[in-house]
Scaffold this motif. Structure first.
Motif, PDB file in Angstrom:
ATOM      1  N   UNK A 192       4.831   5.206   5.155  1.00 22.29           N
ATOM      2  CA  UNK A 192       4.126   5.810   4.026  1.00 22.29           C
ATOM      3  C   UNK A 192       4.986   5.550   2.802  1.00 22.29           C
ATOM      4  N   UNK A 193       4.423   4.874   1.821  1.00 20.50           N
ATOM      5  CA  UNK A 193       5.206   4.442   0.659  1.00 20.50           C
ATOM      6  C   UNK A 193       4.514   4.822  -0.645  1.00 20.50           C
ATOM      7  N   UNK A 194       5.271   4.668  -1.724  1.00 20.41           N
ATOM      8  CA  UNK A 194       4.749   4.897  -3.071  1.00 20.41           C
ATOM      9  C   UNK A 194       4.634   3.556  -3.785  1.00 20.41           C
ATOM     10  N   UNK A 195       3.500   3.318  -4.438  1.00 19.36           N
ATOM     11  CA  UNK A 195       3.312   2.089  -5.207  1.00 19.36           C
ATOM     12  C   UNK A 195       4.089   2.213  -6.515  1.00 19.36           C
ATOM     13  N   UNK A 196       5.026   1.300  -6.712  1.00 14.69           N
ATOM     14  CA  UNK A 196       5.818   1.343  -7.953  1.00 14.69           C
ATOM     15  C   UNK A 196       5.293   0.353  -8.984  1.00 14.69           C
ATOM     16  N   UNK A 197       4.526  -0.637  -8.538  1.00 13.68           N
ATOM     17  CA  UNK A 197       3.962  -1.619  -9.477  1.00 13.68           C
ATOM     18  C   UNK A 197       2.860  -2.409  -8.787  1.00 13.68           C
ATOM     19  N   UNK A 198       1.927  -2.883  -9.609  1.00 12.08           N
ATOM     20  CA  UNK A 198       0.907  -3.829  -9.144  1.00 12.08           C
ATOM     21  C   UNK A 198       1.156  -5.124  -9.907  1.00 12.08           C
ATOM     22  N   UNK A 199       1.543  -6.168  -9.183  1.00  5.93           N
ATOM     23  CA  UNK A 199       1.883  -7.432  -9.835  1.00  5.93           C
ATOM     24  C   UNK A 199       0.642  -8.101 -10.423  1.00  5.93           C
ATOM     25  N   UNK A 200       0.869  -9.100 -11.271  1.00 12.45           N
ATOM     26  CA  UNK A 200      -0.237  -9.818 -11.896  1.00 12.45           C
ATOM     27  C   UNK A 200      -1.132 -10.503 -10.869  1.00 12.45           C
ATOM     28  N   UNK A 205       4.010  -3.691  -5.150  1.00 13.02           N
ATOM     29  CA  UNK A 205       5.436  -3.450  -4.954  1.00 13.02           C
ATOM     30  C   UNK A 205       5.584  -1.991  -4.546  1.00 13.02           C
ATOM     31  N   UNK A 206       6.320  -1.767  -3.464  1.00 11.54           N
ATOM     32  CA  UNK A 206       6.402  -0.433  -2.881  1.00 11.54           C
ATOM     33  C   UNK A 206       7.820   0.119  -2.892  1.00 11.54           C
ATOM     34  N   UNK A 207       7.896   1.423  -2.755  1.00  8.05           N
ATOM     35  CA  UNK A 207       9.161   2.097  -2.503  1.00  8.05           C
ATOM     36  C   UNK A 207       8.915   3.084  -1.374  1.00  8.05           C
TER      37      UNK A 207
END
Length: 279
Positions: A192-200, A205-207
């Protein structure tokens, strides 16, 4: 054109004692047809009727049609059960009479019978349908998730250079960057992760960590429990080599120092003579 690994609606071109031959038209020639075995032919089927089938290969490596629903089709990803493990590879249950072959070179971990694995379906150099656990190029990049969302996924591959590759919801492309991948991960782990970014390009990108102010409590609790396992005293303090901290706690040195600082504020531990002890 009859396409291997895909579902198609084909036309009955010829009826025989052992089934029917299907083609794109009812006048298709022998080389343009594929056999649907008699036991799968719907009752009262006539020449010219259309039948929806899946195309694969039988044990003699010949194209054959089936009205059964496969659990995966060409280019798709699915979670399948391991039916058998051999020295050359594994065989997966994909809903058809003949199990699906997963070559040894396409595996990312050691497999065991009855476990479930995430795979994609492809055509190998010998024009056979095979499964692969290396699903990076088959994952979708149109997820509905945004920064800050919590997602679940399975680890399918690990790279020392890039990080931990995760299939979110078993279908979306995501990665925990190497610098964020603190801890011991292995293919097959569910996270179970947190989305830190959505790339172009749409990849996530997860943490695996929560936001810093929340993560510190979790890290502190973990550090405290491990100190207890050392009989209440660590043989080093927060100035220890980062490799030792990573090995023992699965944390970066900075995360470890924050956790220790939190425990000090709560008066749960003390640092003395280069050691950390429980009060």
């Amino acid at each position: 054109m009859i396409e291997l690994g895909k579902k198609q609606e084909l036309t009955v071109a010829k009826l025989v004692d052992f089934g029917v031959y299907l083609g794109e038209t009812e006048n298709a020639g022998e080389k343009e047809t594929v056999l649907l075995p008699k036991k799968q032919v719907p009752e009262e089927t006539q020449k010219g009727d259309k039948i929806s089938v899946f195309i694969y290969k039988d044990s003699s490596d010949r194209l054959i049609a089936t009205v059964r629903e496969p659990k995966i089709t060409l280019g798709e990803i699915a979670v399948l059960r391991v039916a058998q493990v051999t020295r050359i590879g594994a065989f997966l249950d994909w809903g058809l009479e003949k199990d699906l072959f997963l070559p040894y070179k396409q595996q990312t971990k050691k497999l065991h019978e009855n476990e479930e694995v995430l795979v994609a379906l492809y055509i190998d150099k010998s024009s056979r349908l095979c499964a692969t656990m290396k699903v990076y190029h088959y994952l979708r990049t149109d997820s509905p998730y945004g920064e800050g969302d919590t997602v679940t996924g399975v680890v399918y591959e690990i790279s020392d250079n890039f990080g931990v590759f995760v299939a979110v919801d078993d279908k979306y492309s995501a990665m925990i960057p190497r610098q964020e991948a603190q801890g011991n991960y292995k293919p097959g782990d569910e996270l179970t992760c947190r989305v830190t970014a959505v790339r172009e390009d749409g990849k996530l990108t997860l943490s695996a960590k929560k936001k810093a102010y929340m993560q510190i409590y979790e890290d502190a609790e973990s550090v405290y429990e491990i100190i207890q396992e050392f009989d209440g005293e660590l043989p080093f303090d927060d100035k220890a080599d980062p490799k030792i901290i990573q090995r023992e706690f699965g944390l970066s040195k900075n995360a470890f120092k924050r956790a220790v600082g939190h425990l000090l504020k709560e008066n749960k531990i003390e640092i003395k003579n280069g050691k950390i002890s429980i009060r």
